[in-house]
Design an enzyme around this catalytic site. Structure first.
Site, mmCIF file in Angstrom:
data_model
loop_
_atom_site.group_PDB
_atom_site.id
_atom_site.type_symbol
_atom_site.label_atom_id
_atom_site.label_comp_id
_atom_site.label_asym_id
_atom_site.label_seq_id
_atom_site.Cartn_x
_atom_site.Cartn_y
_atom_site.Cartn_z
ATOM 1 N N ASP A 138 0.840 -1.189 0.000
ATOM 2 C CA ASP A 138 0.000 0.000 0.000
ATOM 3 C C ASP A 138 0.882 1.249 0.000
ATOM 4 O O ASP A 138 1.852 1.336 0.762
ATOM 5 C CB ASP A 138 -0.915 0.021 1.222
ATOM 6 N N ASN A 146 -2.072 12.962 -4.290
ATOM 7 C CA ASN A 146 -3.123 13.463 -5.181
ATOM 8 C C ASN A 146 -3.511 14.894 -4.840
ATOM 9 O O ASN A 146 -3.693 15.734 -5.734
ATOM 10 C CB ASN A 146 -4.351 12.557 -5.099
ATOM 11 N N ASP A 155 -1.569 9.192 -10.905
ATOM 12 C CA ASP A 155 -1.639 8.067 -11.838
ATOM 13 C C ASP A 155 -0.239 7.640 -12.290
ATOM 14 O O ASP A 155 0.054 6.435 -12.396
ATOM 15 C CB ASP A 155 -2.476 8.437 -13.058
ATOM 16 N N GLU A 181 -4.868 2.264 -4.289
ATOM 17 C CA GLU A 181 -3.404 2.347 -4.294
ATOM 18 C C GLU A 181 -2.780 1.125 -3.639
ATOM 19 O O GLU A 181 -1.649 1.173 -3.166
ATOM 20 C CB GLU A 181 -2.936 3.615 -3.569
#
Length: 288
Positions: A138, A146, A155, A181
């Protein structure tokens, strides 16, 4: 992190076409392995049906039926156009199947493939040497990535993380997007210490990557929980091992992040440098 068992919406898998669907034309009704014009019509119908093109599939089945009932002393030649159609349909079928098991953003395998492959590995556990390791990976503080740099940068980070996770994996190992993620590394045929070393190597590779080349100020680390089962213990299904890895992932998070958590002899440890500088905070989500 994505909750255990949460599915990703994906297209339904496509069944494989008959192996005899495409052969070289021999100039007659039958190829050396016995493929006939009837079989070619049937294979086209199968491929068309798998794409939901029922009307066209029905037409080819009718053609096959007419050939079966036709009273001919000489078998008809297989038209080259028909053979090319089979070729094209098989290529499109293979492409559609590959797309159905791949994550569209990262090109890693998706959750469907992960679940199916784990079932297959467990079914073949008697031929597996060393056991099976499943690691859940993770990204730490990914929401901040973000929020700070935007989703396009986010991305790109996910895509690069997958590249780093897949780099140097053994032949039978693979990476799959577990959700959001979070990614899964499946490492068949390795012992526990080797699996932990591979997970720690992946963590270091991601931490040391020059992320500032993507955008100035970007830093990315991951937390990993890895569950290993010896070959003789592989009998309880993939869900239990995934839950173990998920619980250990939470332990790595709660113990300071940027770490690999694993269990040996009923005790939980952190791998690498984290082992010497942190206390282990075990997650209540651990499954024993």
């Amino acid at each position: 992190m994505t909750g255990l068992g949460r599915d990703i919406a994906e297209p339904e898998p496509v069944s494989d076409p008959p192996e005899w669907a495409v052969h070289e034309d021999t100039g007659g009704a039958n190829t050396p392995d016995g493929t006939s014009l009837v079989q070619l019509h049937e294979s086209i119908a199968t491929l068309l049906a798998s794409r939901g093109q029922w009307r066209q599939a029905y037409q080819h089945l009718r053609s096959a039926l007419e050939l079966i009932h036709a009273d001919k002393t000489e078998a008809p030649r297989i038209p080259e156009q028909l053979r090319r159609e089979v070729d094209r349909l098989r290529r499109e079928h293979a492409e559609a199947r590959e797309q159905s098991i791949r994550d569209s953003l990262t090109a890693s395998y998706n959750r469907r493939y992960l679940d199916q492959r784990l079932v297959t590995l467990l079914a073949d556990r008697h031929t597996m040497v060393g056991g099976l390791a499943v690691a859940l990976v993770d990204l730490d503080w990914f929401k901040q990535v973000n929020d700070t740099f935007g989703h396009l940068i986010g991305d790109r980070v996910l895509q690069r993380v997958v590249d780093l996770l897949q780099d140097g994996l053994p032949e039978d190992a693979f990476c799959a997007r577990y959700g959001g993620e979070e990614f899964a590394l499946v490492l068949p045929g390795v012992d526990g210490s080797t699996a932990v070393a591979m997970a720690e190597a992946a963590r270091i590779k991601i931490e040391s990557y020059p992320w500032s080349k993507i955008v100035l100020g970007l830093r990315v680390t991951v937390s990993i929980g890895i569950a290993h089962e010896p070959t003789l213990s592989l009998g309880s299904g993939p869900e239990r091992q995934l839950r173990q890895a998920d619980g250990l992932l939470y332990t790595a998070k709660q113990s300071g992040r940027n770490a690999v958590a694993y269990r040996v002899g009923g005790r939980t440890f952190l791998a690498g440098p984290a082992a010497g500088r942190r206390a282990v905070t075990e997650s209540k989500a651990l499954v024993y």
